[in-house]
Design a protein around this motif. Structure first.
Motif, PDB file in Angstrom:
ATOM      1  N   SER A   9       0.806  -1.220   0.000  1.00 48.59           N
ATOM      2  CA  SER A   9       0.000   0.000   0.000  1.00 48.59           C
ATOM      3  C   SER A   9       0.836   1.264   0.000  1.00 48.59           C
ATOM      4  O   SER A   9       0.304   2.359  -0.209  1.00 48.59           O
ATOM      5  N   SER A  10       2.153   1.141   0.226  1.00 49.98           N
ATOM      6  CA  SER A  10       2.988   2.342   0.330  1.00 49.98           C
ATOM      7  C   SER A  10       3.108   3.068  -1.012  1.00 49.98           C
ATOM      8  O   SER A  10       3.416   4.248  -1.053  1.00 49.98           O
ATOM      9  N   LEU A  11       2.877   2.347  -2.129  1.00 46.54           N
ATOM     10  CA  LEU A  11       2.900   3.015  -3.420  1.00 46.54           C
ATOM     11  C   LEU A  11       1.669   3.886  -3.635  1.00 46.54           C
ATOM     12  O   LEU A  11       1.716   4.853  -4.394  1.00 46.54           O
ATOM     13  N   GLY A  12       0.573   3.520  -2.994  1.00 44.42           N
ATOM     14  CA  GLY A  12      -0.639   4.317  -3.101  1.00 44.42           C
ATOM     15  C   GLY A  12      -1.046   4.537  -4.550  1.00 44.42           C
ATOM     16  O   GLY A  12      -1.127   3.591  -5.346  1.00 44.42           O
ATOM     17  N   PRO A  13      -1.277   5.779  -4.930  1.00 43.89           N
ATOM     18  CA  PRO A  13      -1.758   6.063  -6.295  1.00 43.89           C
ATOM     19  C   PRO A  13      -0.736   5.763  -7.384  1.00 43.89           C
ATOM     20  O   PRO A  13      -1.084   5.748  -8.557  1.00 43.89           O
ATOM     21  N   LEU A  14       0.526   5.502  -7.020  1.00 44.55           N
ATOM     22  CA  LEU A  14       1.528   5.198  -8.037  1.00 44.55           C
ATOM     23  C   LEU A  14       1.418   3.761  -8.549  1.00 44.55           C
ATOM     24  O   LEU A  14       2.018   3.422  -9.565  1.00 44.55           O
ATOM     25  N   ASP A  15       0.675   2.910  -7.819  1.00 40.46           N
ATOM     26  CA  ASP A  15       0.441   1.549  -8.285  1.00 40.46           C
ATOM     27  C   ASP A  15      -0.678   1.607  -9.322  1.00 40.46           C
ATOM     28  O   ASP A  15      -1.862   1.405  -9.017  1.00 40.46           O
ATOM     29  N   ALA A  16      -0.324   1.914 -10.560  1.00 43.39           N
ATOM     30  CA  ALA A  16      -1.329   2.175 -11.589  1.00 43.39           C
ATOM     31  C   ALA A  16      -0.739   1.925 -12.959  1.00 43.39           C
ATOM     32  O   ALA A  16       0.475   1.960 -13.157  1.00 43.39           O
ATOM     33  N   ARG A  17      -1.642   1.671 -13.902  1.00 43.68           N
ATOM     34  CA  ARG A  17      -1.273   1.740 -15.313  1.00 43.68           C
ATOM     35  C   ARG A  17      -1.416   3.196 -15.732  1.00 43.68           C
ATOM     36  O   ARG A  17      -2.450   3.814 -15.473  1.00 43.68           O
ATOM     37  N   ALA A  18      -0.387   3.714 -16.358  1.00 42.96           N
ATOM     38  CA  ALA A  18      -0.392   5.146 -16.654  1.00 42.96           C
ATOM     39  C   ALA A  18       0.160   5.391 -18.048  1.00 42.96           C
ATOM     40  O   ALA A  18       0.969   4.612 -18.568  1.00 42.96           O
ATOM     41  N   VAL A  19      -0.295   6.494 -18.640  1.00 42.23           N
ATOM     42  CA  VAL A  19       0.230   6.934 -19.927  1.00 42.23           C
ATOM     43  C   VAL A  19       0.349   8.451 -19.881  1.00 42.23           C
ATOM     44  O   VAL A  19      -0.488   9.138 -19.274  1.00 42.23           O
ATOM     45  N   ARG A  20       1.393   8.954 -20.483  1.00 41.38           N
ATOM     46  CA  ARG A  20       1.639  10.393 -20.521  1.00 41.38           C
ATOM     47  C   ARG A  20       1.826  10.818 -21.973  1.00 41.38           C
ATOM     48  O   ARG A  20       2.590  10.183 -22.717  1.00 41.38           O
ATOM     49  N   VAL A  21       1.139  11.867 -22.372  1.00 38.16           N
ATOM     50  CA  VAL A  21       1.275  12.415 -23.715  1.00 38.16           C
ATOM     51  C   VAL A  21       1.861  13.809 -23.599  1.00 38.16           C
ATOM     52  O   VAL A  21       1.289  14.680 -22.926  1.00 38.16           O
ATOM     53  N   ARG A  22       3.014  14.013 -24.240  1.00 38.99           N
ATOM     54  CA  ARG A  22       3.671  15.319 -24.261  1.00 38.99           C
ATOM     55  C   ARG A  22       3.449  15.952 -25.633  1.00 38.99           C
ATOM     56  O   ARG A  22       3.734  15.349 -26.676  1.00 38.99           O
ATOM     57  N   TRP A  23       2.914  17.158 -25.639  1.00 42.63           N
ATOM     58  CA  TRP A  23       2.734  17.914 -26.879  1.00 42.63           C
ATOM     59  C   TRP A  23       3.214  19.332 -26.628  1.00 42.63           C
ATOM     60  O   TRP A  23       2.615  20.087 -25.887  1.00 42.63           O
ATOM     61  N   ARG A  24       4.373  19.652 -27.222  1.00 40.19           N
ATOM     62  CA  ARG A  24       5.003  20.936 -27.009  1.00 40.19           C
ATOM     63  C   ARG A  24       5.211  21.162 -25.512  1.00 40.19           C
ATOM     64  O   ARG A  24       5.921  20.399 -24.880  1.00 40.19           O
ATOM     65  N   ASP A  25       4.571  22.179 -24.914  1.00 40.66           N
ATOM     66  CA  ASP A  25       4.795  22.463 -23.498  1.00 40.66           C
ATOM     67  C   ASP A  25       3.703  21.891 -22.599  1.00 40.66           C
ATOM     68  O   ASP A  25       3.647  22.210 -21.409  1.00 40.66           O
ATOM     69  N   LEU A  26       2.834  21.052 -23.146  1.00 46.05           N
ATOM     70  CA  LEU A  26       1.784  20.436 -22.345  1.00 46.05           C
ATOM     71  C   LEU A  26       2.095  18.965 -22.115  1.00 46.05           C
ATOM     72  O   LEU A  26       2.591  18.269 -23.004  1.00 46.05           O
ATOM     73  N   ALA A  27       1.800  18.474 -20.900  1.00 49.72           N
ATOM     74  CA  ALA A  27       1.960  17.056 -20.572  1.00 49.72           C
ATOM     75  C   ALA A  27       0.672  16.585 -19.897  1.00 49.72           C
ATOM     76  O   ALA A  27       0.313  17.078 -18.822  1.00 49.72           O
ATOM     77  N   LEU A  28      -0.009  15.654 -20.542  1.00 44.15           N
ATOM     78  CA  LEU A  28      -1.254  15.105 -20.021  1.00 44.15           C
ATOM     79  C   LEU A  28      -0.979  13.714 -19.467  1.00 44.15           C
ATOM     80  O   LEU A  28      -0.404  12.867 -20.155  1.00 44.15           O
ATOM     81  N   LEU A  29      -1.400  13.474 -18.236  1.00 41.40           N
ATOM     82  CA  LEU A  29      -1.133  12.208 -17.547  1.00 41.40           C
ATOM     83  C   LEU A  29      -2.447  11.521 -17.199  1.00 41.40           C
ATOM     84  O   LEU A  29      -3.343  12.142 -16.609  1.00 41.40           O
ATOM     85  N   ARG A  30      -2.559  10.258 -17.577  1.00 43.06           N
ATOM     86  CA  ARG A  30      -3.720   9.435 -17.237  1.00 43.06           C
ATOM     87  C   ARG A  30      -3.258   8.267 -16.381  1.00 43.06           C
ATOM     88  O   ARG A  30      -2.370   7.520 -16.776  1.00 43.06           O
ATOM     89  N   GLN A  31      -3.861   8.103 -15.193  1.00 51.45           N
ATOM     90  CA  GLN A  31      -3.505   7.021 -14.272  1.00 51.45           C
ATOM     91  C   GLN A  31      -4.743   6.200 -13.944  1.00 51.45           C
ATOM     92  O   GLN A  31      -5.750   6.737 -13.488  1.00 51.45           O
TER      93      GLN A  31
END
Length: 560
Positions: free
Chosen positions: A494-516
């Motif tokens: 449980s110490s990972l908490g929200p980091l225990d996830a499938r995640a994807v990050r999309v970088r477009w120019r100066d924007l970074a969108l993260l889905r967890q």
């Protein structure tokens, strides 16, 4: 009972020496080939020689006391070590029989020495002559493992961590915003070698093996006539998980260490601090010099910047007060989670860690300098494409985690990247680029047809106007490490908490969108960062522009 005569003591001492030489011979004949199996390492005659130098004084001294004392001491050593116990006890017993033969019949006892000398002569073969090179360039791909861009002086860090990388950038193409496909060695290297995202290649956190599929960079270059050699300090990069598929020659620092441990007596020597960088670099240079006229593709992984940070030369270079304590504590937190070191971090400790990490990066950069110097000495520099990058960075608690393997943020994804091509002018690419685009770019530099958009290099055109995707599947290896190190497995998980996830990050120019998508089935979390205003990704701006239900439309806008 009268004391043994000097002549008898001398015979007994020589018997002990014969036992030692017999054991070294048996190790070389039985255990050494097993350690070298499935590697491209050549038998190094220095190893049995070193075992003899270490063991003969011991054999002479203990043998002078009693001819059976050497056998007893070696048996205790083998039992204490516990590795490969039945075979090692058998070898010690056989060596004892040979020593007893030497005691009774000195001429027969000399045979192990003659055999060992003959074996050493057989191992000392010459190296192949170097034929004239072909006009296609040599390609040397260097991964400075675990180097965050922000921690390099090339990218403005406070300490002079990367002078060799800066010198390379001054004459090559420097990509100021190179982004890795994953925050961990295995999927990042797979993306680098295939040009594919982790889920597309099938090599990721949940399946850390590269399956058969699209050809790797090494396979493509080998099919085009290149020699291919891989030299790695990282145990996660090798044949066992398919990452080095296509390399005809492969050497690992860990394989070299295993070969040395094949000699019982060398286990008396404590391991030297360090992560194998000098040996890895020298092996790569030696292999280049043994060429047969074909152009060469060389992959070199330098592990010096990886934790434990204090296990490098001059660890206190940038002012760390207690490198061993700080490095050990940080490594324990990375391996076992926050609960592994109660009270971590203490006040000021993260600054100490950063100083240690900077010294470790400098140690890696020193090996890059040594590699370049070797290329220049050999005369290969004018025809060598040299690429220096990293597979991922390192987190120090910025988003709730210490280390790497998880977390799709700049501290683990933004890596240095410099490509030096002979004849191409220096250049700076300011736009974000995907590190996995090195795959088609190097194919093009080798004269092949790339299978995806390439990066601009010098005056050569390329694409930088594409979204950059990074992926993290569920971090099972991190969970395993935390559970292994913790008394309370539930708390570790449980110490990972929200980091225990499938995640994807999309970088477009100066924007970074993260889905967890949390592993516990909780709601999907979306975050959006403006990297121009917030380069460390501390402020999620998504709530200010849309509620969570609007996130998919934001994805479409970013990826357009």
């Amino acid at each position: 009972m009268s004391a043994p005569s000097p002549r008898l003591r001398l015979r007994s001492a020589l018997s002990g020496a014969a036992l030692v030489s017999s054991l070294v011979l048996l190790d070389a004949a039985i255990r050494w080939p097993r350690a070298l199996a499935d590697t491209d390492l050549t038998p190094d005659p220095l190893l049995p020689g070193a075992a003899l130098v270490l063991g003969l004084p011991l054999g002479l001294l203990l043998g002078a006391v009693h001819r059976h004392l050497v056998t007893a001491a070696l048996a205790v050593l083998v039992i204490a070590r516990g590795d490969d116990l039945p075979l090692q006890l058998l070898l010690v017993g056989l060596a004892g029989l040979l020593a007893e033969t030497a005691w009774r019949r000195p001429l027969l006892g000399a045979l192990p020495w003659l055999g060992l000398a003959g074996g050493a002569l057989a191992l000392g073969g010459g190296r192949a002559a170097t034929a004239p090179p072909e006009p296609r360039p040599d390609i040397v791909l260097v991964v400075l493992d675990t180097v965050s861009a922000a921690a390099t002086s090339l990218h403005g860090a406070a300490w002079p961590t990367t002078p060799a990388l800066e010198a390379l950038a001054a004459e090559g193409t420097w990509y100021r915003q190179a982004v890795s496909a994953a925050p961990w060695t295995v999927p990042s290297h797979a993306a680098l070698f295939t040009g594919l995202l982790p889920q597309d290649s099938g090599c990721h956190h949940e399946h850390p093996h590269l399956p058969p599929g699209p050809p790797t960079l090494a396979e493509r270059l080998a099919a085009a006539g290149y020699r291919t050699g891989a030299f790695s300090g990282n145990p996660w990069v090798g044949r066992f998980n398919g990452l080095t598929r296509g390399f005809e020659h492969q050497e690992s620092w860990w394989e070299r260490a295993r070969a040395a441990r094949a000699f019982t007596l060398l286990r008396l020597v404590p391991p030297l601090p360090g992560k194998g960088g000098p040996g890895v670099v020298q092996a790569a240079l030696d292999w280049l010099e043994s060429g047969d006229g074909r152009p060469s593709f060389v992959f070199v992984n330098i592990l010096e910047a990886h934790s434990p940070f204090h296990e490098v030369p001059d660890a206190a270079r940038f002012g760390a007060a207690d490198p061993r304590r700080t490095g050990t504590r940080t490594h324990r937190v990375q391996e076992g989670g926050p609960g592994a070191v109660p009270g971590y971090p203490e006040p000021g400790e993260i600054d100490e860690v950063r100083r240690l990490y900077a010294a470790a990066i400098r140690a890696a950069d020193d090996q890059l300098a040594a590699l370049r110097a070797g290329l220049e000495r050999s005369g290969r520099w004018p025809r060598t494409v040299l690429v220096a990058t990293s597979d991922h960075g390192e987190a120090m608690g910025e988003h709730g985690f210490h280390g790497h393997m998880i977390g799709l943020h700049s501290e683990t994804l933004h890596v240095p990247l410099v490509v030096r091509v002979p004849g191409e002018p220096p250049a700076i690419v300011a736009e974000p680029v995907a590190l996995r685009r090195l795959h088609p770019t190097l194919l093009q530099l080798a004269g092949l047809v790339p299978d995806a958009p390439v990066l601009p290099v010098g005056d050569r055109p390329g694409r930088t106007d594409q979204p950059i995707v990074s992926e993290q599947l569920r971090p099972l290896q991190v969970l395993h490490d935390f559970q292994r190190s913790a008394a309370d497995r539930h708390a570790a998980a449980s110490s990972l908490g929200p980091l225990d996830a499938r995640a994807v990050r999309v970088r477009w120019r100066d924007l970074a969108l993260l889905r967890q998508a949390p592993a516990d089935g909780g709601p999907v979390r979306w975050s959006l960062y403006d990297l121009a205003a917030d380069p460390t990704e501390q402020h999620d701006i998504l709530p200010a522009i849309a509620d969570g239900a609007a996130a998919p439309s934001v994805v479409a806008a970013v990826a357009r």
